[in-house]
Design a protein around this motif. Sequence first.
Motif: not given
Length: 532
Positions: A236-245
Amino acid sequence: MLTQLDWLIIGSYLLFLVLFALYLSRQQSSRADYYVGGRSIGAWPVAISVLATQCSTNSILGAPAFVAFAAGGGLVWLQYELALPLAMIVLILLVIPLFRQLQLVSVYAWLERRFDLNTRLLLSGLFLLVRASATAVTVYSIAIVIDLILGTGFFWAVVLLGGFTVVYDVLGGIRGVIYSDVLQMVILVFMLALLLYLLADASGGLGAMLEAASPERRRALDFSHHGFGDGETFAFWPMLFGGFFLYLAYYGCDQSQVQRIISTRDIDTSNRALLINGVLRFPLVALYCLVGLGIAVYADGAPDFVGSLPQRNGAPEYNLAVPQYMLASLPPGLVGLGMVALFAAAMSSLDSVLNSLSATTMEDFIVRFRRRDLSHRQELLVSRLVTVFWGLFTLGMSFYVGDIAPTVLEAINKIGSLANGPILAVFALGMLVPRATGSGACTGLLAGVVGNACLWQFAPAVSWLWWNLIGFAVTAMVGILFSGRGAVDESGLNLHPREILAQQARLNWRRRSYGLLLWFLLLLGVLLALGQ
């Protein structure tokens, strides 16, 4: 096998695209008409066109295969889409209004205004190199799929896919790209919805289909991993924060996306296009992911289905599960329409890229360095010739990437994440750090890309989604450091971020953007419910 009726539908569709583009070509009198549609296009066509570009053939074939068959796959792919509404808030409030108000054609032209010519040329050249190479590989991969499905042979698959796309792109310009994408999206959504209905009906309804899927395939959120060295890419966390950038970079700094968004009538229309995209993208991705879940349930009940898939390197080609199901389940005519949907997904990705490659070349190199002025008609002719060049270049390259394509296709998302964060940081330095210089920003860009490459080489257990955030941070810090401690110069900012935000407040976009935040929370709740 396809019947004559199916081929008639495919041929009629391709012929219509060319005739429609020929009609639109009569409305063009300058390169501004060709590249930004005279800045008069509405919010809905632009939003749907951008959606169509995102919904490529690799998406509608690869995502269902990931959901249905990949180890560690399932509906966790939907986590990726949670970042999009959050990214759209930043783009609406700060980024796109700046580019739209400055009447840009090439987004990289702003870098020269803010920094210097070298920064503009570096980012523009990087875009041309990466996009042209990726497009050649995309043509190769889709042509292989078309050949396997239709049996045309690789050469004619490239001609069918690329040849018609180049022709209507050259003739229609950005209007041809946008309005053909709208048609293609209608066909694609209809076929995906039909497939989902058939799959759900075979299971006794959508609820029964969800219940029949294995729990690991149905799970849509993964809070138990972090992606920092645990080997779990899709947590979840890499997909949320990485996806945001990643989404900030893709929608805000990539010519292939920004060019259509700034083709609208005004800033308000551009923002509405972004808002529509931020709301509709999740349902679209959920649609083809649910098709993948239905394919998984269908395959469990039909053991011969996986064995019927074409083989590649001794293993079933799971990316062909959706077209294989269409061939087995749809009557003549609808099979042809299904093939049209695959063509539509491919063309909607290629047409925008070719037009943006042409626009970047024209604006950042030909017009920027021309020695004499050209008439509007001459500029329009050169613009079309440049589009022809990039079309032939990418189609020609597709015949020579066979040996590297499988590796590149597996790593295509990694390649994007290698540079997205650093590119975004260069734009952020220009907007938010008045004392940042062009040399500092370029040095930071190099450091960010090299840093991500080191992670790829020496830390493979770190999720590539984190590279978007890490590359951004490294580029920003190095860019500030190498910009020195000289006097603050705001003359190149054009518009200060405070002015842009104040303008957005006057247009009520601050309040309207809160709707995207509520949409994010609603989607998060939906994914939590799916995992129950």
